[in-house]
Structure formats: C-alpha cells, structure tokens
Design a protein around this motif. Structure first.
Motif, PDB file in Angstrom:
ATOM      1  N   PRO A 158      -7.073  -4.397   4.575  1.00 52.20           N
ATOM      2  CA  PRO A 158      -6.936  -3.401   3.498  1.00 52.20           C
ATOM      3  C   PRO A 158      -5.795  -3.789   2.557  1.00 52.20           C
ATOM      4  O   PRO A 158      -4.782  -4.351   2.986  1.00 52.20           O
ATOM      5  CB  PRO A 158      -6.589  -2.117   4.255  1.00 52.20           C
ATOM      6  N   GLY A 159      -5.993  -3.522   1.275  1.00 52.88           N
ATOM      7  CA  GLY A 159      -4.940  -3.786   0.296  1.00 52.88           C
ATOM      8  C   GLY A 159      -4.956  -5.193  -0.261  1.00 52.88           C
ATOM      9  O   GLY A 159      -4.087  -5.544  -1.070  1.00 52.88           O
ATOM     10  N   TRP A 180     -10.215  -5.444  15.193  1.00 52.52           N
ATOM     11  CA  TRP A 180      -9.291  -6.333  14.500  1.00 52.52           C
ATOM     12  C   TRP A 180      -8.753  -7.436  15.405  1.00 52.52           C
ATOM     13  O   TRP A 180      -8.497  -8.555  14.948  1.00 52.52           O
ATOM     14  CB  TRP A 180      -8.153  -5.541  13.864  1.00 52.52           C
ATOM     15  N   ASP A 230      -5.162   2.456   6.853  1.00 56.67           N
ATOM     16  CA  ASP A 230      -5.099   1.167   6.163  1.00 56.67           C
ATOM     17  C   ASP A 230      -3.747   0.486   6.360  1.00 56.67           C
ATOM     18  O   ASP A 230      -3.669  -0.714   6.651  1.00 56.67           O
ATOM     19  CB  ASP A 230      -5.368   1.348   4.666  1.00 56.67           C
ATOM     20  N   THR A 245      -3.395  -0.658   9.943  1.00 54.56           N
ATOM     21  CA  THR A 245      -4.209  -1.840  10.229  1.00 54.56           C
ATOM     22  C   THR A 245      -3.477  -3.117   9.804  1.00 54.56           C
ATOM     23  O   THR A 245      -3.470  -4.120  10.524  1.00 54.56           O
ATOM     24  CB  THR A 245      -5.566  -1.740   9.514  1.00 54.56           C
ATOM     25  N   CYS A 246      -2.858  -3.081   8.641  1.00 52.86           N
ATOM     26  CA  CYS A 246      -2.102  -4.248   8.174  1.00 52.86           C
ATOM     27  C   CYS A 246      -0.932  -4.551   9.106  1.00 52.86           C
ATOM     28  O   CYS A 246      -0.662  -5.719   9.420  1.00 52.86           O
ATOM     29  CB  CYS A 246      -1.601  -4.006   6.747  1.00 52.86           C
ATOM     30  N   LEU A 295       0.824  -1.208   0.000  1.00 58.31           N
ATOM     31  CA  LEU A 295       0.000   0.000   0.000  1.00 58.31           C
ATOM     32  C   LEU A 295       0.861   1.262   0.000  1.00 58.31           C
ATOM     33  O   LEU A 295       0.570   2.221  -0.713  1.00 58.31           O
ATOM     34  CB  LEU A 295      -0.926  -0.006   1.219  1.00 58.31           C
ATOM     35  N   ASN A 306      -1.061   5.841   7.221  1.00 57.07           N
ATOM     36  CA  ASN A 306      -2.504   6.027   7.275  1.00 57.07           C
ATOM     37  C   ASN A 306      -3.177   4.838   7.955  1.00 57.07           C
ATOM     38  O   ASN A 306      -2.531   3.855   8.330  1.00 57.07           O
ATOM     39  CB  ASN A 306      -3.079   6.277   5.875  1.00 57.07           C
TER      40      ASN A 306
END
Length: 318
Positions: free
Chosen positions: A67-68, A191, A151, A154-155, A40, A149
């Motif tokens: 995300p991604g 999550w 996303d 989160t990863c 990302l 960011n």
C-alpha cells in the motif's frame, strides 16, 4: 550524531507540509515499508509526500504491491523539501545519488537501526537494539498520534517480518509489535508468503547452480568457519535482483560455519556481498574494513574484480 527521540521527530513532522522520504540503494522491505508507512501517515495529515530511492536497480515486484506505492516518484523527480527523512540507511552513501537531495533539504532526519550508523542528519533516531527500522517508524507514528490503519500496518509488517527472518531472530519487543500490526488488519499469512516464499520457477535452477559453488573453510575466522557461495550475473539473468537476496539464508544453514558470505554480481566484475554470522563473529568491523557496514550478525559491502580476488579479500579480512 544528533540523537533525537520519536517525540522530537514527531514535533517536526506535526507541522510539515511537504516531506521527502528517501530509501536506500537496492531497496528492501524494511526501507520501503518504513518509507511508505511514514508517507501514508503524513499524507493522511495533509502533507505532500514523495518517496524515492536511487538506482540503477528497480523496486522488486513484490514490494510494488505494498500500500502507498503510488507515493514513489522517479529518482530524477525528487526535490529537496522543508523536511527530508532517510530511512534504514546507515550512511549517506547508501542514499546514492539522492544524498544531494537529502543534504539540500532544510531539516534532515535519519531513522535507522544499524549499529554502524554514526548519524548524519539534523535529527538522528538510531537504535541498534531495534530489529528493524519499521519498529522505530511506528514509535514516531505513535508520538505523532497517527492512526494505525491496515495499510500503514501492512507496510510496517513488511519490514518487521523480513528483517527478523520471519521472526526467527526476533527480540521480544518485535512479537509485541507484530501483535499490534495484525490486530490493525494485516493479513500476516498473505504478506509473509508474498515477501518470503514467492519466487519465479527459474529461481530453483539458479539456487541449484549457486549451491554448487559453495565452499567450506572450517579454519577461517580463527576456527569459526566460513562458507562462501558465488552468484554471478549470468545465473541472475531474467530475475529480479531481490531473488538473489534469499540465497544467503539457504547457504547459512551449513552447521560447520559461523560465517556465511554470498557474492552477488550486479554487473560484470561488480559484487554486492551479503554476510551473516550465527553466534560468534561480529561482522561490523569486517564489513567496515571492506567499505560496508550493518549489524553484528548481518552486514554487507560492495567490491569489484574477479570473483576469486574478491573472495580472497574477505578471507584476509576474517
């Protein structure tokens, strides 16, 4: 090994226009989260990025929510690139059939935290003191000046929360990283529930059956103690292979044993073995002697044959 700093890797990625990122076999949250976070960030800088992993197992349903995930391409569609990055893989064997794609790329990079990793790329960022590969990827992104960011955070959080057992064995640095990630917008409660506390109803019956196989040998490992459990293919029928990964964290709670081993049958007669130790036994030499690797307290390997023979080989290695 060709040791490299986050800054040296960032220097290569800064001008990269096409990048291939490869996760390890049977991808977990750390390898996929690290790959997607990196993907990302590089996509945001204008690079063409493809993420993949070798089969035969599919990506667990929970990880497809990250995300991604649209960056993930089929194994057969992945091609060599000007830059290829292996994330969370201790050896090229862990890349499976994609090791050839990695090796055929112009510049190769390995980012990993396994103590058993001796380095196999042009640039190796390997730090066994890191709780997860995601933390090392964050260091690269910081050196790259990438925007953290929600996303991307989160990863990275996916790798951090799973590899630390929801922070049960996290080092102080991991808590600082967790603070950064939640401040960047990660919904940590959401999550954590998805990644750690979500299973199909059938998982409960599977756990019941596996626990019934558990055996304790308090004399194993010079008195350190060993508890083993067997998860055969029949009990895993109809479930994601990921649902079998959580079994070891239940079995390891037996206080009489320092070492826990869970034997998971991926195909008839073929086993993936998860090893855990609490405080005494170093698992790395044991796993290596059986063809695997990992960390001092968490390691694994593969074996084949009847269950009793596979278990006997581990007992002998201890």
């Amino acid at each position: 090994m060709n040791p490299a700093s986050p800054e040296q890797i960032a220097a290569v990625l800064r001008d990269a226009r096409r990048v291939t990122i490869i996760s390890h076999l049977r991808p977990d949250a750390d390898t996929i989260g690290s790959a997607l976070a990196l993907g990302l960030a590089l996509t945001g800088r204008g690079a063409r990025v493809a993420v993949s992993f070798a089969g035969p197992e599919e990506l667990p349903a929970t990880l497809r929510l990250l995300p991604g995930s649209d960056l993930i391409v089929a194994e057969e569609a992945l091609e060599p690139a000007p830059v290829a990055i292996a994330v969370d893989a201790a050896t090229t064997d862990r890349l499976g059939g994609l090791a050839a794609v990695f090796g055929a790329s112009e510049t190769t990079i390995c980012i990993d935290h396994h103590v058993s990793n001796d380095g196999f790329a042009d640039l190796d960022l390997i730090d066994p003191e890191s709780d997860c590969t995601a933390v090392l990827v964050l260091q690269v992104l910081d050196a790259l000046g990438a925007d953290l960011n929600a996303d991307i955070a989160t990863c990275l959080f996916a790798g951090l929360v799973t590899d630390t057992g929801s922070f049960k064995w996290a080092r102080p640095a991991s808590f600082r990283v967790a603070g950064r990630l939640t401040e960047a917008g990660v919904d940590s409660a959401h999550w954590s529930r998805i990644l750690l506390d979500s299973h199909p109803f059938g998982w409960l019956g599977m756990i019941s059956g596996v626990l019934a196989t558990a055996e304790l040998d308090q004399d194993a490992g010079g008195g350190a103690g060993l508890v083993v459990a067997v998860l055969d293919a029949q009990r895993m029928a109809g479930m994601d292979w990921e649902d079998g990964e959580s079994v070891v964290d239940i079995v390891r709670t037996a206080r009489e044993a320092d070492v826990t081993a869970v034997f998971k049958e991926s195909q008839p007669g073929r086993w993936n073995v998860s090893l855990r130790s609490k405080s005494v036994v170093d698992l790395v030499p044991i796993a290596r002697s059986l063809g695997g690797g990992g960390h001092t307290r968490a390691a694994g390997y593969s074996d084949s044959g009847p269950a009793d023979e596979v278990v006997a080989r581990l007992r002998a290695a201890l």
